[in-house]
Every structure is written in C-alpha cells, then in structure tokens.
Design a protein around this motif. Sequence first.
Motif, PDB file in Angstrom:
ATOM      1  N   UNK A   1      -2.902  44.024  37.739  1.00 48.03           N
ATOM      2  CA  UNK A   1      -1.871  43.306  37.407  1.00 48.03           C
ATOM      3  C   UNK A   1      -0.744  43.237  38.384  1.00 48.03           C
ATOM      4  N   UNK A   2       0.450  42.623  38.292  1.00 44.82           N
ATOM      5  CA  UNK A   2       1.472  42.348  39.071  1.00 44.82           C
ATOM      6  C   UNK A   2       2.299  43.365  38.673  1.00 44.82           C
ATOM      7  N   UNK A   3       2.704  44.264  39.666  1.00 44.20           N
ATOM      8  CA  UNK A   3       3.584  45.580  39.448  1.00 44.20           C
ATOM      9  C   UNK A   3       4.611  45.263  40.320  1.00 44.20           C
ATOM     10  N   UNK A   4       6.067  45.799  39.701  1.00 46.36           N
ATOM     11  CA  UNK A   4       7.277  45.759  40.523  1.00 46.36           C
ATOM     12  C   UNK A   4       7.964  46.893  40.454  1.00 46.36           C
ATOM     13  N   UNK A   5       8.512  47.444  41.545  1.00 43.47           N
ATOM     14  CA  UNK A   5       9.349  48.684  41.345  1.00 43.47           C
ATOM     15  C   UNK A   5      10.324  48.583  42.273  1.00 43.47           C
ATOM     16  N   UNK A   6      11.611  49.110  42.110  1.00 40.45           N
ATOM     17  CA  UNK A   6      11.917  49.806  40.644  1.00 40.45           C
ATOM     18  C   UNK A   6      12.084  48.820  39.770  1.00 40.45           C
ATOM     19  N   UNK A   7      12.419  49.286  38.558  1.00 43.82           N
ATOM     20  CA  UNK A   7      12.548  48.556  37.286  1.00 43.82           C
ATOM     21  C   UNK A   7      13.958  47.959  37.353  1.00 43.82           C
TER      22      UNK A   7
ATOM     23  N   UNK B   1      19.096  46.746  50.441  1.00 41.94           N
ATOM     24  CA  UNK B   1      18.195  47.400  49.235  1.00 41.94           C
ATOM     25  C   UNK B   1      16.901  46.543  49.594  1.00 41.94           C
ATOM     26  N   UNK B   2      15.991  47.056  48.889  1.00 40.23           N
ATOM     27  CA  UNK B   2      14.547  46.420  49.157  1.00 40.23           C
ATOM     28  C   UNK B   2      13.674  46.808  47.787  1.00 40.23           C
ATOM     29  N   UNK B   3      12.799  45.968  47.535  1.00 37.68           N
ATOM     30  CA  UNK B   3      12.057  46.117  46.464  1.00 37.68           C
ATOM     31  C   UNK B   3      10.690  45.785  46.513  1.00 37.68           C
ATOM     32  N   UNK B   4       9.550  46.262  45.783  1.00 37.31           N
ATOM     33  CA  UNK B   4       8.228  46.223  45.926  1.00 37.31           C
ATOM     34  C   UNK B   4       7.457  45.456  44.986  1.00 37.31           C
ATOM     35  N   UNK B   5       6.641  44.714  45.194  1.00 41.23           N
ATOM     36  CA  UNK B   5       5.636  43.577  44.294  1.00 41.23           C
ATOM     37  C   UNK B   5       4.275  44.184  44.990  1.00 41.23           C
TER      38      UNK B   5
ATOM     39  N   UNK C   1       3.104  37.104  36.668  1.00 39.51           N
ATOM     40  CA  UNK C   1       4.352  37.501  36.885  1.00 39.51           C
ATOM     41  C   UNK C   1       4.477  39.308  36.608  1.00 39.51           C
ATOM     42  N   UNK C   2       5.307  39.751  37.571  1.00 38.49           N
ATOM     43  CA  UNK C   2       5.629  41.148  37.240  1.00 38.49           C
ATOM     44  C   UNK C   2       6.762  41.364  36.237  1.00 38.49           C
ATOM     45  N   UNK C   3       7.320  42.493  35.876  1.00 37.58           N
ATOM     46  CA  UNK C   3       8.231  42.593  34.917  1.00 37.58           C
ATOM     47  C   UNK C   3       9.729  42.420  35.648  1.00 37.58           C
ATOM     48  N   UNK C   4       9.656  42.422  36.757  1.00 34.73           N
ATOM     49  CA  UNK C   4      11.006  42.198  37.560  1.00 34.73           C
ATOM     50  C   UNK C   4      11.630  43.424  37.877  1.00 34.73           C
ATOM     51  N   UNK C   5      12.518  43.305  38.756  1.00 37.84           N
ATOM     52  CA  UNK C   5      13.614  44.189  39.316  1.00 37.84           C
ATOM     53  C   UNK C   5      15.029  43.858  39.148  1.00 37.84           C
TER      54      UNK C   5
END
Lengths: 113, 111
Positions: free
Chosen positions: B3-9, B19-23, B101-105
């Motif tokens: 699946x597509x996963x995003x972090x952090x929530x 800042x930065x976030x990951x997919x 889609x991921x769940x988003x940050x």
Amino acid sequence: ETGVTQSPTHLIKTRGQQVTLRCSSQSGHNTVSWYQQALGQGPQFIFQYYREEENGRGNFPPRFSGLQFPNYSSELNVNALELDDSALYLCASSLVPGSYEQYFGPGTRLTVT
Amino acid sequence: ILNVEQSPQSLHVQEGDSTNFTCSFPSSNFYALHWYRWETAKSPEALFVMTLNGDEKKKGRISATLNTKEGYSYLYIKGSQPEDSATYLCASGGSQGNLIFGKGTKLSVKP
C-alpha cells in the motif's frame, strides 16, 4: 480553485435509501473518477468513466454505480445505503485516463443514519 | 510494500521551522507519484507529479524527491508558514489514472 464542482456539499440519508451525488468536470475533460474517503483513511478509488463508459473499478459492490454525460457532468449513485457508506465522496476530472493531471472537487459529505 | 504509506500521521511545528514527510509506495509497476495539498473544506490541490527515478521538483518553499527503485518520496517545506497548515496526501498513480492514496500527513504550523 480547480474548476471542478460537486453538489450537494452535505447530505444525510437513512440506511436502505438511495442517493445521487453530482460532479461537474472541467470543460473538455472526458474522464471522471470517483473516490470515497472514510474517516481516518485516504481516498479510495471507486470507479472511472471515460466518454460515458465505465473504464475501471475499484473494490466496491455493484450498488455503487455511475453515469457520465456529454456536458462534462457526472453522477455517483449508491443504492441500499449502509452505515459504512458514510464518508466524503470526491470526484476528479482529467483530459484522458492516465493523464498526470487530475483536478479534484471539494467533495460531498454523506452521512447515513 | 503493498500500500501507499505516509509518515508521520500528524506534525506540529513552529512558524519558520523546516519540515519533511515521507511517502512509501510499491516500487513494482511504478507509473507516477502525486503529491496533493488539502485544506479543510476545499479541493485537494495538486503540488507535484513525478515519474522519473531521482526526480526533484520545487514550488516556492516546497520541494519533493522521488526514488522509484526503493519506493519512497520525500516532501520538504522550508520555513513553514501558518498558511502551510493542511493535510498532505501522496498517491501512486496507475496507467489508467486511478490513484492509490496514503492516509495523509496533517501539518499544523503555529505562529
């Protein structure tokens, strides 16, 4: 703004009823996709229409159906509503299937009681 | 990764912080990676579409990178502003245009 509109903004229905949600795509966009976003989840692909024919479907039962019209408007119909159908429904329009650019509407919030 | 996963929530930062976030996404049969910015009660707004391994895209203070071999993308925001507060969605795109889609940050920037 994306130029994609959806109506209504909010809707409350009772379990077992039927609902129709509407989307108006950008002019010239022959493809519309519908997504369901349940609480705490990302949007999930329901189906796509291209030139008024269904062109792909996600893991949703047949009671989810759609229509696309020549004037770039489309509908999502859901029969026999269940409580789990409560969600935000988004439509997205693009020129053709597989187009890198998809433009989303603001969504319709459906609550099933 | 299936699946597509995003972090952090979710993320809370002060104005001016970077800042930065990951997919993370399935690297097999890759077609395209999309980033969207979504403010409450508005339409998701497309930020970037990336297709090539090593792609880097920039839009003002926001930039993104793509690694298709290992299946991840980073979104960076330099000098966060309160108006950057939104949910950032990433999606893996199929050849027919269906997005996974991921769940988003959810980013909150405090003045």
